[in-house]
Design an enzyme around this catalytic site. Structure first.
Site, PDB file in Angstrom:
ATOM      1  N   ARG A 124       7.813  -3.695   4.623  1.00 21.36           N
ATOM      2  CA  ARG A 124       6.460  -4.200   4.915  1.00 21.36           C
ATOM      3  C   ARG A 124       6.521  -5.570   5.595  1.00 21.36           C
ATOM      4  NH1 ARG A 124       1.820  -1.745   1.357  1.00 21.36           N
ATOM      5  NH2 ARG A 124       2.652   0.347   1.127  1.00 21.36           N
ATOM      6  N   GLY A 129      -7.575  -6.063   0.784  1.00 16.22           N
ATOM      7  CA  GLY A 129      -8.187  -5.362  -0.350  1.00 16.22           C
ATOM      8  C   GLY A 129      -8.937  -6.332  -1.264  1.00 16.22           C
ATOM      9  N   ARG A 139      -0.447   4.218  -6.914  1.00 14.77           N
ATOM     10  CA  ARG A 139       0.052   3.152  -7.791  1.00 14.77           C
ATOM     11  C   ARG A 139      -0.582   3.341  -9.160  1.00 14.77           C
ATOM     12  NH1 ARG A 139      -1.348  -1.056  -3.106  1.00 14.77           N
ATOM     13  NH2 ARG A 139       0.493  -0.723  -1.825  1.00 14.77           N
ATOM     14  N   GLY A 161      -4.746  -6.134   9.069  1.00  8.11           N
ATOM     15  CA  GLY A 161      -3.873  -7.283   8.823  1.00  8.11           C
ATOM     16  C   GLY A 161      -2.648  -6.794   8.085  1.00  8.11           C
ATOM     17  N   PRO A 162      -1.593  -7.577   8.028  1.00  4.65           N
ATOM     18  CA  PRO A 162      -0.358  -7.092   7.406  1.00  4.65           C
ATOM     19  C   PRO A 162      -0.516  -6.844   5.908  1.00  4.65           C
ATOM     20  CG  PRO A 162      -0.212  -9.431   7.918  1.00  4.65           C
ATOM     21  CD  PRO A 162      -1.473  -8.943   8.545  1.00  4.65           C
ATOM     22  N   SER A 163       0.367  -6.005   5.401  1.00  3.59           N
ATOM     23  CA  SER A 163       0.333  -5.674   3.975  1.00  3.59           C
ATOM     24  C   SER A 163       0.515  -6.937   3.140  1.00  3.59           C
ATOM     25  CB  SER A 163       1.466  -4.683   3.690  1.00  3.59           C
ATOM     26  OG  SER A 163       1.503  -4.386   2.321  1.00  3.59           O
ATOM     27  N   GLY A 164      -0.374  -7.137   2.159  1.00  2.45           N
ATOM     28  CA  GLY A 164      -0.257  -8.274   1.246  1.00  2.45           C
ATOM     29  C   GLY A 164      -1.056  -9.492   1.671  1.00  2.45           C
ATOM     30  N   VAL A 165      -1.745  -9.395   2.828  1.00  3.61           N
ATOM     31  CA  VAL A 165      -2.471 -10.568   3.324  1.00  3.61           C
ATOM     32  C   VAL A 165      -3.748 -10.838   2.515  1.00  3.61           C
ATOM     33  CG1 VAL A 165      -3.920  -9.427   5.081  1.00  3.61           C
ATOM     34  CG2 VAL A 165      -3.123 -11.751   5.463  1.00  3.61           C
ATOM     35  N   GLY A 166      -4.254  -9.788   1.842  1.00  2.26           N
ATOM     36  CA  GLY A 166      -5.455  -9.989   1.022  1.00  2.26           C
ATOM     37  C   GLY A 166      -6.670  -9.198   1.493  1.00  2.26           C
ATOM     38  N   ASN A 212      -6.399 -16.076   5.888  1.00  4.08           N
ATOM     39  CA  ASN A 212      -6.641 -16.065   4.438  1.00  4.08           C
ATOM     40  C   ASN A 212      -5.637 -17.010   3.762  1.00  4.08           C
ATOM     41  OD1 ASN A 212      -7.403 -15.509   1.825  1.00  4.08           O
ATOM     42  ND2 ASN A 212      -6.381 -13.502   1.747  1.00  4.08           N
ATOM     43  N   ARG A 218       2.379  -9.296  -6.243  1.00  3.90           N
ATOM     44  CA  ARG A 218       1.556  -8.112  -6.539  1.00  3.90           C
ATOM     45  C   ARG A 218       2.355  -7.097  -7.347  1.00  3.90           C
ATOM     46  NH1 ARG A 218      -1.306  -4.850  -1.689  1.00  3.90           N
ATOM     47  NH2 ARG A 218       0.796  -4.000  -1.428  1.00  3.90           N
TER      48      ARG A 218
HETATM   49  N1  ATP Z   1      -5.914 -16.274  -0.491  1.00  2.28           N
HETATM   50  C1  ATP Z   1      -5.055 -15.810  -1.393  1.00  2.28           C
HETATM   51  N2  ATP Z   1      -4.241 -16.654  -2.031  1.00  2.28           N
HETATM   52  C2  ATP Z   1      -3.335 -16.187  -2.939  1.00  2.28           C
HETATM   53  N3  ATP Z   1      -3.183 -14.889  -3.268  1.00  2.28           N
HETATM   54  C3  ATP Z   1      -3.974 -14.017  -2.658  1.00  2.28           C
HETATM   55  C4  ATP Z   1      -4.946 -14.403  -1.696  1.00  2.28           C
HETATM   56  N4  ATP Z   1      -5.571 -13.300  -1.253  1.00  2.28           N
HETATM   57  C5  ATP Z   1      -5.031 -12.248  -1.903  1.00  2.28           C
HETATM   58  N5  ATP Z   1      -4.074 -12.667  -2.756  1.00  2.28           N
HETATM   59  C6  ATP Z   1      -3.209 -11.835  -3.623  1.00  2.28           C
HETATM   60  O1  ATP Z   1      -2.225 -11.268  -2.753  1.00  2.28           O
HETATM   61  C7  ATP Z   1      -1.868  -9.963  -3.180  1.00  2.28           C
HETATM   62  C8  ATP Z   1      -2.076  -8.989  -2.030  1.00  2.28           C
HETATM   63  O2  ATP Z   1      -3.461  -8.860  -1.771  1.00  2.28           O
HETATM   64  P1  ATP Z   1      -4.097  -7.462  -1.375  1.00  2.28           P
HETATM   65  O3  ATP Z   1      -3.568  -6.394  -2.258  1.00  2.28           O
HETATM   66  O4  ATP Z   1      -5.564  -7.671  -1.330  1.00  2.28           O
HETATM   67  O5  ATP Z   1      -3.478  -7.322   0.085  1.00  2.28           O
HETATM   68  P2  ATP Z   1      -3.739  -6.199   1.180  1.00  2.28           P
HETATM   69  O6  ATP Z   1      -3.831  -6.876   2.485  1.00  2.28           O
HETATM   70  O7  ATP Z   1      -4.887  -5.356   0.791  1.00  2.28           O
HETATM   71  O8  ATP Z   1      -2.409  -5.369   1.104  1.00  2.28           O
HETATM   72  P3  ATP Z   1      -2.122  -3.845   1.549  1.00  2.28           P
HETATM   73  O9  ATP Z   1      -2.309  -3.778   3.013  1.00  2.28           O
HETATM   74  O10 ATP Z   1      -0.708  -3.607   1.146  1.00  2.28           O
HETATM   75  O11 ATP Z   1      -3.067  -2.951   0.834  1.00  2.28           O
HETATM   76  C9  ATP Z   1      -2.740  -9.653  -4.380  1.00  2.28           C
HETATM   77  O12 ATP Z   1      -1.973  -9.843  -5.558  1.00  2.28           O
HETATM   78  C10 ATP Z   1      -3.888 -10.668  -4.295  1.00  2.28           C
HETATM   79  O13 ATP Z   1      -4.381 -11.011  -5.559  1.00  2.28           O
HETATM   80  N1  LIG Z   2      -4.279   3.540  10.067  1.00  3.15           N
HETATM   81  C1  LIG Z   2      -4.624   3.471   8.774  1.00  3.15           C
HETATM   82  N2  LIG Z   2      -4.096   2.550   7.968  1.00  3.15           N
HETATM   83  C2  LIG Z   2      -4.501   2.534   6.688  1.00  3.15           C
HETATM   84  C3  LIG Z   2      -5.448   3.413   6.174  1.00  3.15           C
HETATM   85  N3  LIG Z   2      -5.636   3.133   4.866  1.00  3.15           N
HETATM   86  C4  LIG Z   2      -4.853   2.096   4.580  1.00  3.15           C
HETATM   87  N4  LIG Z   2      -4.160   1.719   5.671  1.00  3.15           N
HETATM   88  C5  LIG Z   2      -3.222   0.612   5.826  1.00  3.15           C
HETATM   89  O1  LIG Z   2      -2.000   0.963   5.264  1.00  3.15           O
HETATM   90  C6  LIG Z   2      -1.332  -0.205   4.858  1.00  3.15           C
HETATM   91  C7  LIG Z   2      -0.690  -0.021   3.525  1.00  3.15           C
HETATM   92  O2  LIG Z   2      -1.621   0.240   2.536  1.00  3.15           O
HETATM   93  P1  LIG Z   2      -1.186   0.349   0.992  1.00  3.15           P
HETATM   94  O3  LIG Z   2      -2.414   0.750   0.264  1.00  3.15           O
HETATM   95  O4  LIG Z   2      -0.103   1.354   0.934  1.00  3.15           O
HETATM   96  O5  LIG Z   2      -0.691  -1.034   0.609  1.00  3.15           O
HETATM   97  C8  LIG Z   2      -2.367  -1.323   4.870  1.00  3.15           C
HETATM   98  O6  LIG Z   2      -2.122  -2.144   5.990  1.00  3.15           O
HETATM   99  C9  LIG Z   2      -3.655  -0.626   5.057  1.00  3.15           C
HETATM  100  O7  LIG Z   2      -4.584  -1.371   5.832  1.00  3.15           O
HETATM  101  C10 LIG Z   2      -5.995   4.377   7.063  1.00  3.15           C
HETATM  102  O8  LIG Z   2      -6.852   5.202   6.720  1.00  3.15           O
HETATM  103  N5  LIG Z   2      -5.557   4.380   8.337  1.00  3.15           N
END
Ligand code: ATP
Ligand SMILES: Nc1nc2c(ncn2[C@@H]2O[C@H](COP(=O)(O)O)[C@@H](O)[C@H]2O)c(=O)[nH]1
Length: 371
Positions: A269, A139, A165, A132-137, A292, A258
């Site tokens: 992103r 992690g 980080r 899913g896109p970065s920041g979607v949740g 989400n 974040r």
């Molecule tokens: N349902 C939600 N509502 C509001 N905030 C949320 C929700 N889910 C996650 N967040 C917040 O959104 C931010 C991004 O979440 P997270 O770091 O889990 O995204 P990610 O998809 O793992 O990003 P990345 O791909 O960059 O690693 C965090 O600060 C988290 O606390």
């Molecule tokens: N193809 C892969 N994508 C990965 C891997 N580990 C993380 N990710 C994706 O990168 C972005 C950015 O992550 P961030 O930690 O810099 O915010 C996110 O969409 C991850 O899902 C991997 O091993 N392979």
């Protein structure tokens, strides 16, 4: 059931516990050691047309040393290696010599290739790929699963060339690595998938996934859509889940809140998010799509679908604890079944439902005792 050394081998000193398997013009020599307590894990390939040992690249998790082994040719594309006196989770190995993975890698490298794959009894729970896109949740959702079910799920620790980080730990959140080192490891076949994401290289090593499986946990991969589509094309059978934000505005809000990226990185992103959201809809790529919006609702939905998909086919704990191929035994092959006769009874290793394979594990093996 390894075969005797051919005449051209006579100038070689005979080795203890070495098997020879003949396939077409090639002879695969496994093991061989002066030390009678352990076979070495060496593998060599002899070309009968040129009477030379071939330059060989060996992929996969290496066979563990053992006192002796048996080699059985299967379908001319892999050799089953059964190690005697080894623990149940270590006694079944496959040396792939002409499987699709080996053919593809041989073409890529231009030299002879073989690949080890460890046999696993049962199917094991399928790994889970979350994209899913970065920041979607992603992690945040994964962290919730790991906290609630620490002995069920294990995280596949990816490699990345991006800088850590503030609170990220090497080996826990990522293996932070140099680009040249990672590129070489990708070239050497150590990665299941890899992709350039938001300007940095990310990848899942085979070891990262297998470490979790060896721990008997269900592996979770947090990877981008390019990686997900590579895993889909690989031998790893997984469940693919795509997480969508309720809107692009909300995604931007979360990324900014974040506070881990600078303005330029956030904009990059967000630009990439649009393409990722479109690719998330690619037919046949994702099994499930979750939105989400409210975190708790999304988490409950995730748990529900994971429980639905979970299934294993492992033999009983008691069987696995007692099973060992003794030094004294006889083997026979009937269709896709290997019959192992030993003083303690007859066992059947059923290979009819093999799944996966090198460079990961070969799953779907069935093992049972029979009268
Ligand atoms: N349902 C939600 N509502 C509001 N905030 C949320 C929700 N889910 C996650 N967040 C917040 O959104 C931010 C991004 O979440 P997270 O770091 O889990 O995204 P990610 O998809 O793992 O990003 P990345 O791909 O960059 O690693 C965090 O600060 C988290 O606390
Ligand atoms: N193809 C892969 N994508 C990965 C891997 N580990 C993380 N990710 C994706 O990168 C972005 C950015 O992550 P961030 O930690 O810099 O915010 C996110 O969409 C991850 O899902 C991997 O091993 N392979």
């Amino acid at each position: 059931m390894g075969e005797e050394a051919p005449e051209c081998f006579l100038d070689l000193k005979p080795q203890t516990n070495q098997s020879f398997t003949f396939i077409g013009d090639k002879i695969y020599a496994v093991g061989g050691s002066e030390d009678t307590t352990n076979i070495s894990t060496s593998i060599k390939v002899f070309d009968r047309l040129t009477s030379t040992w071939l330059d060989l690249t060996v992929f996969g998790t290496k066979l563990t040393p053992s006192k002796s082994h048996e080699a059985i040719l299967l379908n001319n594309d892999r050799i089953l290696i059964l190690e005697t006196e080894s623990s149940p989770d270590n006694c079944i190995w496959f040396l792939e010599v002409d499987t699709p993975f080996v053919k593809q890698t041989r073409k890529l490298l231009g030299n002879e290739v073989v690949a080890w794959s460890k046999g696993v009894i049962g199917d094991g729970p399928k790994p889970i790929v979350i994209s899913g896109p970065s920041g979607v949740g992603k992690g945040t959702l994964i962290a919730k699963l790991m906290i609630e079910f620490p002995s069920t799920f294990g995280f596949s620790v990816s490699h990345t060339t991006r800088a850590p980080r503030e609170k990220e730990l090497n080996g826990v959140h990522y293996h932070f690595t140099e680009r040249s080192k990672m590129e070489k490891d990708i070239q050497d076949g150590k990665f299941l998938e890899s992709a350039l994401v938001h300007g940095n290289l990310y990848g899942t090593s085979i070891e990262a996934v297998e470490t979790v499986s060896d721990d008997e946990k269900r592996c979770i991969l947090d990877i981008d859509v390019q990686g997900a589509s590579q895993v889909r094309a690989s031998s790893l059978e997984a469940i693919f889940i795509f997480i969508r934000p309720p809107s692009l505005e909300e995604l931007e809000k979360r990324l900014r809140a974040r506070g881990t990226e600078n303005e330029q990185q956030i904009e990059k992103r967000l630009r990439n998010a649009k393409a990722e959201l479109a690719r998330g809809k690619s037919p046949g790529l994702f099994d499930h799509i979750l939105v989400n919006d409210d975190l708790e609702t999304c988490y409950q939905n995730l748990k529900t679908l994971l429980a639905l998909d979970e299934h294993t086919n492992a033999p009983s704990q008691q069987f696995m604890e007692n099973f060992k191929i003794p030094l004294s035994h006889s083997l026979s092959k009937v269709d896709s079944k290997i019959l192992i006769q030993s003083p303690s009874g007859m066992f059947v290793l059923d290979l009819s439902s093999l799944k996966g394979g090198a460079p990961g594990r070969t799953r779907g093996l069935r093992m049972y005792a029979t009268d």
